[in-house]
Design an enzyme around this catalytic site. Structure first.
Site, PDB file in Angstrom:
ATOM      1  N   GLU A   1     -12.550 -89.208  -2.874  1.00 15.28           N
ATOM      2  CA  GLU A   1     -13.839 -89.784  -3.167  1.00 15.28           C
ATOM      3  C   GLU A   1     -14.157 -89.753  -4.592  1.00 15.28           C
ATOM      4  OE1 GLU A   1     -16.647 -87.086  -1.275  1.00 15.28           O
ATOM      5  OE2 GLU A   1     -16.108 -88.109   0.818  1.00 15.28           O
TER       6      GLU A   1
ATOM      7  N   ARG B   1     -16.349 -90.623 -11.121  1.00 14.33           N
ATOM      8  CA  ARG B   1     -16.382 -90.659 -12.423  1.00 14.33           C
ATOM      9  C   ARG B   1     -15.024 -91.252 -13.214  1.00 14.33           C
ATOM     10  NH1 ARG B   1     -18.617 -86.243 -15.365  1.00 14.33           N
ATOM     11  NH2 ARG B   1     -18.935 -85.244 -13.274  1.00 14.33           N
TER      12      ARG B   1
ATOM     13  N   ARG C   1     -27.017 -86.392 -19.213  1.00 17.05           N
ATOM     14  CA  ARG C   1     -26.117 -85.505 -19.328  1.00 17.05           C
ATOM     15  C   ARG C   1     -26.195 -84.623 -20.397  1.00 17.05           C
ATOM     16  NH1 ARG C   1     -21.173 -86.280 -19.336  1.00 17.05           N
ATOM     17  NH2 ARG C   1     -20.298 -84.979 -17.612  1.00 17.05           N
TER      18      ARG C   1
ATOM     19  N   CYS D   1     -40.791 -87.299 -25.792  1.00 11.29           N
ATOM     20  CA  CYS D   1     -41.211 -85.997 -26.449  1.00 11.29           C
ATOM     21  C   CYS D   1     -40.795 -84.683 -25.632  1.00 11.29           C
ATOM     22  CB  CYS D   1     -42.915 -86.515 -26.333  1.00 11.29           C
ATOM     23  SG  CYS D   1     -43.437 -87.604 -27.100  1.00 11.29           S
TER      24      CYS D   1
HETATM   25  C1  LIG Z   1     -19.366 -85.058  -1.924  1.00 13.78           C
HETATM   26  C2  LIG Z   1     -18.932 -85.566  -3.243  1.00 13.78           C
HETATM   27  N1  LIG Z   1     -17.756 -86.554  -3.547  1.00 13.78           N
HETATM   28  C3  LIG Z   1     -17.425 -87.123  -4.624  1.00 13.78           C
HETATM   29  C4  LIG Z   1     -18.051 -86.782  -5.580  1.00 13.78           C
HETATM   30  C5  LIG Z   1     -17.571 -87.304  -7.037  1.00 13.78           C
HETATM   31  O1  LIG Z   1     -17.363 -86.776  -8.029  1.00 13.78           O
HETATM   32  P1  LIG Z   1     -16.864 -87.192  -9.235  1.00 13.78           P
HETATM   33  O2  LIG Z   1     -17.719 -88.535  -9.688  1.00 13.78           O
HETATM   34  O3  LIG Z   1     -16.648 -86.299 -10.266  1.00 13.78           O
HETATM   35  O4  LIG Z   1     -15.403 -87.929  -8.890  1.00 13.78           O
HETATM   36  C6  LIG Z   1     -19.127 -85.954  -5.520  1.00 13.78           C
HETATM   37  C7  LIG Z   1     -19.683 -85.677  -6.714  1.00 13.78           C
HETATM   38  O5  LIG Z   1     -21.155 -85.049  -7.039  1.00 13.78           O
HETATM   39  C8  LIG Z   1     -19.556 -85.387  -4.295  1.00 13.78           C
HETATM   40  O6  LIG Z   1     -20.388 -84.534  -4.341  1.00 13.78           O
END
Ligand SMILES: Cc1ncc(COP(=O)(O)O)c(C=O)c1O
Length: 417
Positions: free
Chosen positions: A274, A277, A313, A342
């Protein structure tokens, strides 16, 4: 390799001048590189080719429809964490059988929606959630496929707010309770046990935490695979780190593959990943115009038109984003880059060597493609920025700047009659 480079001293997004984009679409402006998204997708897919995982793009990192569609066209499915994200993934053309649904607080309405769309599986975060999915599936006369999110208690060595796979985090079911949770799942009507899920946190800069977690969950996977006919998936989550500083090496997909493939080979399970980023982070920049440069008795403030409502961020995670001048300069100043909101937390950089800029100049905040626009808010009644996508010499506005009229849409002043 970045798709944001200088040509004749002017920053370009692929083949397009960032100055031209800022003039045409205004600032603050998010710019995404389609080429970078595709390149990142392909690099990871290539490295993981021996087991050909299904990639579920974590759309929480950037849920613009154009971004989802770009990755979907490469073969990505989607990892979603809300009904809204499920809606976005479907709207961008991801088929439901390539969508997985995580999150600790799924509501009845969200579960019903996902069941009616027949998503691939729910990533279940608690025993209570299992019961709820079972009840809703029985009520709807269908089956809810599930993978229990196992919390392996592994330190991902990241910011405390972005660690998710340690025992003290709210996510998943700890390994010691997971077996019982699977037993419960196997007894419940309307539930099909489809697999096991884990996600450790993010950004993770070395493959070691993944290898450690896999070692911990592997025996359970092997047992379930043997005992449960429908148990076919192992989803190892996202979190792959990227570089936020010039000197920082990103997590190389080939190193990642070398570390995890031995544990995954031979399991006989369909592997899912998954990444969010990793695809989107360095595919995006946030362009902002300098309004004022203010010198107070202690320091210099470069006051820009982007703010914490556009990019949260830095204040939220103390995250570092490189900031460069759109028109290259060798001269430097020292100080903070701050927005007009502000709050003293409204900064993009603090106590930094910065390019020497003055009112009217443009700055680019790098690595802003992940957890940038998606966390934007309307704080201080600021409309959210426009987003554009570049592909070679072509540009598309993929989200229009929010207007003041849109800010008040849906509100009404009561008449009390
Ligand atoms: C369950 C799950 N999968 C995937 C991600 C993706 O993380 P990243 O964007 O760092 O790959 C997250 C990020 O919070 C997550 O909670």
């Amino acid at each position: 390799m970045s798709e944001f480079t200088y040509r004749n001293g002017m920053l370009h997004a692929e083949g397009v001048s960032v100055v031209d984009l800022a003039e045409r679409f205004g600032t603050p402006l998010y710019i995404y590189s389609r080429t970078h998204l595709i390149r990142q997708y392909q690099a990871l897919a290539e490295a993981m080719k021996p087991i050909a995982p299904q990639f579920y793009f974590a759309i929480k990192s950037n849920s613009n429809l154009a971004v989802i569609e770009t990755l979907g066209a490469q073969g990505a499915g989607a990892d979603v964490v809300s009904g809204g994200e499920l809606f976005r993934a479907l709207r961008a053309g991801i088929s439901a059988d390539r969508i997985v649904f995580a999150g600790v607080g799924k509501t009845v309405a969200e579960i019903d929606y996902a069941l009616s769309e027949q998503i691939r599986f729910f990533t279940v975060e608690s025993e209570e959630e299992l019961t709820r999915i079972s009840e809703r599936a029985v009520a709807a006369g269908c089956v809810g496929r599930i993978a229990i999110r196992v919390n392996p208690d592994v330190d991902p060595h990241t910011h405390k707010y972005t660690s998710t796979g340690k025992a003290e985090n709210k996510f998943g079911v700890d390994l010691s309770r997971a077996e019982k949770a699977y037993e419960q799942a196997l007894q419940l009507p309307g539930i099909e046990v489809a697999g096991l899920h884990m996600h450790l946190g993010s950004p993770i800069m070395t493959p070691a935490p993944y290898a450690e977690a896999l070692e911990k969950v592997r025996p359970l996977c092997e047992r379930l695979k043997k005992e449960v006919e429908t148990f076919r998936h192992l989803d190892i989550g996202g979190g792959l780190g990227i570089s936020y500083r010039p000197e920082q090496a990103p997590l190389d997909p080939r190193d990642f593959a070398s570390a995890v493939l031995p544990a995954l080979h031979g399991l006989g399970l369909a592997v899912g990943m998954e990444p969010g980023r990793f695809y989107t982070g360095n595919a995006g920049i946030l362009v902002t115009r300098v309004e004022y440069v203010k010198q107070n008795p202690f320091k210099k403030f470069v006051i820009v038109d982007a703010a914490m409502n556009d990019l949260l961020r830095p204040p939220l995670y103390e995250a570092h984003h490189e900031i460069v001048a759109v028109q290259q300069t060798d001269e430097q100043i020292f100080g903070d880059v701050v927005g007009p909101v502000c709050e003293s937390a409204d900064f993009m950089a603090q106590n930094r060597e910065l390019p020497a800029v003055e009112s009217g100049n443009l700055l680019a905040i790098l690595s802003a493609g992940a957890y940038g626009f998606v966390m934007a808010s309307n704080y201080n009644a600021r409309g959210r920025a426009a987003e554009v996508m570049v592909s070679g010499d072509r540009v598309e506005e993929v989200r229009a700047r929010e207007t003041w009229e849109e800010l008040v849409q849906g509100e009404r002043i009561p008449t009390w009659e």
